[in-house]
Scaffold this motif. Sequence first.
Motif, PDB file in Angstrom:
ATOM      1  N   HIS A  85       4.387   1.068 -11.391  1.00 28.19           N
ATOM      2  CA  HIS A  85       4.351  -0.172 -12.172  1.00 28.19           C
ATOM      3  C   HIS A  85       2.957  -0.417 -12.730  1.00 28.19           C
ATOM      4  O   HIS A  85       2.790  -0.700 -13.928  1.00 28.19           O
ATOM      5  CB  HIS A  85       4.783  -1.344 -11.287  1.00 28.19           C
ATOM      6  CG  HIS A  85       5.004  -2.626 -12.047  1.00 28.19           C
ATOM      7  ND1 HIS A  85       3.960  -3.426 -12.460  1.00 28.19           N
ATOM      8  CD2 HIS A  85       6.138  -3.237 -12.471  1.00 28.19           C
ATOM      9  CE1 HIS A  85       4.437  -4.477 -13.095  1.00 28.19           C
ATOM     10  NE2 HIS A  85       5.759  -4.386 -13.124  1.00 28.19           N
ATOM     11  N   THR A  88       2.006   2.350 -15.427  1.00 28.58           N
ATOM     12  CA  THR A  88       2.747   2.168 -16.678  1.00 28.58           C
ATOM     13  C   THR A  88       2.298   0.913 -17.399  1.00 28.58           C
ATOM     14  O   THR A  88       2.136   0.907 -18.631  1.00 28.58           O
ATOM     15  CB  THR A  88       4.259   2.085 -16.390  1.00 28.58           C
ATOM     16  OG1 THR A  88       4.652   3.198 -15.593  1.00 28.58           O
ATOM     17  CG2 THR A  88       5.055   2.071 -17.684  1.00 28.58           C
ATOM     18  N   TYR A  89       2.080  -0.160 -16.650  1.00 33.87           N
ATOM     19  CA  TYR A  89       1.653  -1.434 -17.248  1.00 33.87           C
ATOM     20  C   TYR A  89       0.317  -1.281 -17.967  1.00 33.87           C
ATOM     21  O   TYR A  89       0.146  -1.758 -19.101  1.00 33.87           O
ATOM     22  CB  TYR A  89       1.557  -2.498 -16.161  1.00 33.87           C
ATOM     23  CG  TYR A  89       1.057  -3.831 -16.659  1.00 33.87           C
ATOM     24  CD1 TYR A  89       1.900  -4.693 -17.361  1.00 33.87           C
ATOM     25  CD2 TYR A  89      -0.257  -4.238 -16.430  1.00 33.87           C
ATOM     26  CE1 TYR A  89       1.448  -5.916 -17.827  1.00 33.87           C
ATOM     27  CE2 TYR A  89      -0.713  -5.460 -16.890  1.00 33.87           C
ATOM     28  CZ  TYR A  89       0.139  -6.291 -17.586  1.00 33.87           C
ATOM     29  OH  TYR A  89      -0.318  -7.500 -18.042  1.00 33.87           O
ATOM     30  N   ARG A  90      -0.635  -0.600 -17.321  1.00 30.50           N
ATOM     31  CA  ARG A  90      -1.949  -0.420 -17.941  1.00 30.50           C
ATOM     32  C   ARG A  90      -1.864   0.400 -19.215  1.00 30.50           C
ATOM     33  O   ARG A  90      -2.542   0.104 -20.214  1.00 30.50           O
ATOM     34  CB  ARG A  90      -2.896   0.257 -16.939  1.00 30.50           C
ATOM     35  CG  ARG A  90      -3.354  -0.669 -15.819  1.00 30.50           C
ATOM     36  CD  ARG A  90      -4.068   0.101 -14.732  1.00 30.50           C
ATOM     37  NE  ARG A  90      -4.457  -0.770 -13.622  1.00 30.50           N
ATOM     38  CZ  ARG A  90      -4.857  -0.339 -12.437  1.00 30.50           C
ATOM     39  NH1 ARG A  90      -4.945   0.974 -12.207  1.00 30.50           N
ATOM     40  NH2 ARG A  90      -5.189  -1.192 -11.483  1.00 30.50           N
ATOM     41  N   ALA A 111       5.261  -6.016 -21.517  1.00 26.73           N
ATOM     42  CA  ALA A 111       4.763  -4.780 -20.896  1.00 26.73           C
ATOM     43  C   ALA A 111       5.101  -4.743 -19.418  1.00 26.73           C
ATOM     44  O   ALA A 111       5.462  -3.692 -18.870  1.00 26.73           O
ATOM     45  CB  ALA A 111       3.251  -4.665 -21.088  1.00 26.73           C
ATOM     46  N   GLY A 112       5.006  -5.899 -18.765  1.00 28.60           N
ATOM     47  CA  GLY A 112       5.369  -5.975 -17.351  1.00 28.60           C
ATOM     48  C   GLY A 112       6.836  -5.664 -17.123  1.00 28.60           C
ATOM     49  O   GLY A 112       7.196  -5.000 -16.145  1.00 28.60           O
ATOM     50  N   ALA A 115       7.289  -1.901 -17.579  1.00 23.25           N
ATOM     51  CA  ALA A 115       6.714  -1.212 -16.420  1.00 23.25           C
ATOM     52  C   ALA A 115       7.617  -1.358 -15.210  1.00 23.25           C
ATOM     53  O   ALA A 115       7.773  -0.420 -14.413  1.00 23.25           O
ATOM     54  CB  ALA A 115       5.321  -1.774 -16.115  1.00 23.25           C
ATOM     55  N   SER A 177      12.043 -11.529 -18.320  1.00 25.82           N
ATOM     56  CA  SER A 177      10.825 -11.668 -19.118  1.00 25.82           C
ATOM     57  C   SER A 177      10.822 -12.976 -19.906  1.00 25.82           C
ATOM     58  O   SER A 177       9.790 -13.633 -20.031  1.00 25.82           O
ATOM     59  CB  SER A 177      10.680 -10.479 -20.071  1.00 25.82           C
ATOM     60  OG  SER A 177      10.542  -9.269 -19.360  1.00 25.82           O
TER      61      SER A 177
END
Length: 344
Positions: A85, A88-90, A111-112, A115, A177
Amino acid sequence: MASVKKDNRLTSSQSFMCVGFSGLFSKTATSPLEVVKIKSQVGTFHCKRGFWQSFLLIYRNEGLRGFWKGNLASCIRLFPYTAVHLTTYRKIVHHQMDELGFVSQWRAIFAGGLAGVAAALVTYPLEVAETRLVVQNCRQPTYHGVIHCISKIYGNEGLLALYRGFSLTVLGAFPFSVGCYAVYMNLDKLWQEPPFRFTPLQNFINGCVAAGVAQTLSYPFETVKRKMQAQSARLPHLGGVHVHFTGMVDCFIQVVKNKGVLSLWNGLTANTVKIVPYFGLLFTCFEMCKQVCLYRNGFIVSPLSYQLTPGVDQSLGPYELQEVKRYLKNRSFRSESSSLGNRW
């Protein structure tokens, strides 16, 4: 969403371990509520008399051990899930940054969500194992541990059974989200001050509210997902699911047709009650672990307080601070050697 705040004074491994330990502790402490929630979602007989009666029935039929079924699978899942997580998020956020390195809140939440889907894809078999272990009676078990559960599902039902219901994770990410975004866009109006001035208590309340709203919106998708994970023709009573179905859409139809629309939110009480102690323990444990690491890195004078070490630049990273200390130590040593040479 509700997450611990990154501190640049910690190394990447220290941050990961702090998050991991706090997650393990909070998950283990709130496991009884998670067990009741999953049983309610699946529809086993334990949870047909309400929230409090569910605890009594589980205790009478399985004892205290029944409240920690599947917890090992959940804890094992935490570390790879967190690692995937964060990575991928970064990467997603890095591609979404503008020229000044700024990312909008909506894009960060989006993005969160992506991820989270990527991390769920990697660790989904462990989630299926958790559901199967929770639903079974631990005094008459079909599965004897996490590895046995995964291997038996794979051997008897095939690889796809370990990813049954995964599409609902993707579908549920959208309302999740949206819920996070709706809450965070109105927090400054609620507190009547900008986000950078929020106190730790305000951040904790914000996290709990965001988690509550987001999970409530995405809850029907999780309910159907749990039913799909639990149902199997090779298990007694088809895994304990109170409705029988042939696929995702049919599961929604059968649940609404036989149990009503509100049954898609079965277990929401346990889930809502769980939010406050879960995030409370998560934040508290993270802060305690962080204090120990900050003390080891030399930024604070004691692991029991946040009193800053005098003369230490708190804007430095841990490796930079080590280099500064090493330089000052060497300079002091050379100064003493030079002074000693002058005497002779």
